[in-house]
Design a protein around this motif. Structure first.
Motif, PDB file in Angstrom:
ATOM      1  N   GLY A   1       0.995  -0.998  -0.136  1.00 36.48           N
ATOM      2  CA  GLY A   1       0.214   0.143  -0.082  1.00 36.48           C
ATOM      3  C   GLY A   1       0.790   1.307  -0.012  1.00 36.48           C
ATOM      4  O   GLY A   1       0.677   1.985  -0.865  1.00 36.48           O
ATOM      5  N   LEU A   2       1.628   1.391   0.304  1.00 34.12           N
ATOM      6  CA  LEU A   2       3.087   2.304   0.925  1.00 34.12           C
ATOM      7  C   LEU A   2       4.002   2.729  -0.594  1.00 34.12           C
ATOM      8  O   LEU A   2       3.989   3.320  -0.921  1.00 34.12           O
ATOM      9  CB  LEU A   2       4.293   2.357   2.141  1.00 34.12           C
ATOM     10  CG  LEU A   2       3.202   2.438   3.627  1.00 34.12           C
ATOM     11  CD1 LEU A   2       4.460   2.412   4.351  1.00 34.12           C
ATOM     12  CD2 LEU A   2       2.765   3.698   3.554  1.00 34.12           C
TER      13      LEU A   2
ATOM     14  N   GLN B   1       1.219   4.145  -3.192  1.00 29.00           N
ATOM     15  CA  GLN B   1       1.082   5.630  -2.863  1.00 29.00           C
ATOM     16  C   GLN B   1       1.498   6.327  -3.264  1.00 29.00           C
ATOM     17  O   GLN B   1       1.342   6.893  -3.685  1.00 29.00           O
ATOM     18  CB  GLN B   1       0.628   5.460  -1.145  1.00 29.00           C
ATOM     19  CG  GLN B   1       0.004   7.184  -0.931  1.00 29.00           C
ATOM     20  CD  GLN B   1      -1.443   7.707  -1.772  1.00 29.00           C
ATOM     21  OE1 GLN B   1      -2.351   6.627  -1.779  1.00 29.00           O
ATOM     22  NE2 GLN B   1      -1.402   8.779  -1.673  1.00 29.00           N
ATOM     23  N   TRP B   2       3.262   5.739  -2.944  1.00 26.59           N
ATOM     24  CA  TRP B   2       3.968   6.874  -2.998  1.00 26.59           C
ATOM     25  C   TRP B   2       4.461   7.087  -4.926  1.00 26.59           C
ATOM     26  O   TRP B   2       4.230   8.165  -5.824  1.00 26.59           O
ATOM     27  CB  TRP B   2       5.830   6.242  -2.460  1.00 26.59           C
ATOM     28  CG  TRP B   2       6.844   6.404  -3.462  1.00 26.59           C
ATOM     29  CD1 TRP B   2       7.360   8.032  -2.508  1.00 26.59           C
ATOM     30  CD2 TRP B   2       7.626   6.228  -4.732  1.00 26.59           C
ATOM     31  NE1 TRP B   2       8.778   7.706  -3.514  1.00 26.59           N
ATOM     32  CE2 TRP B   2       8.767   6.714  -4.862  1.00 26.59           C
ATOM     33  CE3 TRP B   2       7.252   4.938  -5.048  1.00 26.59           C
ATOM     34  CZ2 TRP B   2       9.347   6.426  -5.764  1.00 26.59           C
ATOM     35  CZ3 TRP B   2       8.445   4.135  -6.245  1.00 26.59           C
ATOM     36  CH2 TRP B   2       9.299   5.984  -6.545  1.00 26.59           C
TER      37      TRP B   2
ATOM     38  N   ARG C   1       2.014   6.688  -7.262  1.00 18.74           N
ATOM     39  CA  ARG C   1       1.120   6.684  -7.258  1.00 18.74           C
ATOM     40  C   ARG C   1       0.875   8.946  -6.838  1.00 18.74           C
ATOM     41  O   ARG C   1       1.031   9.583  -7.963  1.00 18.74           O
ATOM     42  CB  ARG C   1      -1.146   6.480  -6.701  1.00 18.74           C
ATOM     43  CG  ARG C   1      -1.815   7.619  -7.614  1.00 18.74           C
ATOM     44  CD  ARG C   1      -3.221   7.298  -6.314  1.00 18.74           C
ATOM     45  NE  ARG C   1      -4.621   8.090  -7.200  1.00 18.74           N
ATOM     46  CZ  ARG C   1      -5.325   7.878  -6.264  1.00 18.74           C
ATOM     47  NH1 ARG C   1      -5.710   7.538  -5.393  1.00 18.74           N
ATOM     48  NH2 ARG C   1      -6.263   9.099  -7.184  1.00 18.74           N
ATOM     49  N   SER C   2       1.485   9.261  -6.268  1.00 20.54           N
ATOM     50  CA  SER C   2       2.236  10.532  -5.867  1.00 20.54           C
ATOM     51  C   SER C   2       3.600  11.048  -6.870  1.00 20.54           C
ATOM     52  O   SER C   2       3.426  12.392  -6.974  1.00 20.54           O
ATOM     53  CB  SER C   2       2.555  10.472  -4.463  1.00 20.54           C
ATOM     54  OG  SER C   2       3.100   9.754  -4.046  1.00 20.54           O
TER      55      SER C   2
END
Length: 119
Positions: free
Chosen positions: A110-111, A114-115, A117-118
């Motif tokens: 998940g992290l 998220q990274w 995607r950002s």
């Protein structure tokens, strides 16, 4: 995305379907016990987060309008969420190492997502 909310129930139904699919994906690990342990650990972690958020919001914005009251507050500090955190801490110690490893792996995935995607 995962946060798409149902108009009628106001719940994140896409996220719920993804979680249900993830739970089904864990079934081949051997037993339903593995899926139940991972689900329990995830829910207990969420409960701790909710309790911590409640304490933080009560301290940061004590005069904000709220739809409910936490009983037995002492000088604006709600002891019931602290008891909830302690209860969750006791319960998570009873879960098998396999559940912790799976949840840790999912957290890393998940992290990273998220990274990514950002970027």
């Amino acid at each position: 995305g995962l946060t798409k909310v149902s108009r009628r129930r106001k719940t994140p139904w896409v996220g719920g379907l993804v979680l249900a699919g993830g739970a089904c994906a864990l079934l081949p690990l051997g037993e339903v016990k593995a899926t139940a342990s991972v689900s329990s650990l995830g829910i207990l972690i969420v409960f701790v987060g909710v309790q911590l958020a409640m304490i933080r919001l009560r301290r940061a914005r004590p005069d904000a309008m709220r739809p409910f009251r936490v009983p037995l507050a002492v000088r604006g500090f709600p002891p019931l969420p602290v008891l909830g955190i302690v209860a969750c801490a006791v319960l998570v110690t009873r879960l098998p190492l396999q559940a912790w490893l799976i949840v840790a792996g999912l957290l890393v995935v998940g992290l990273v997502a998220q990274w990514w995607r950002s970027r």
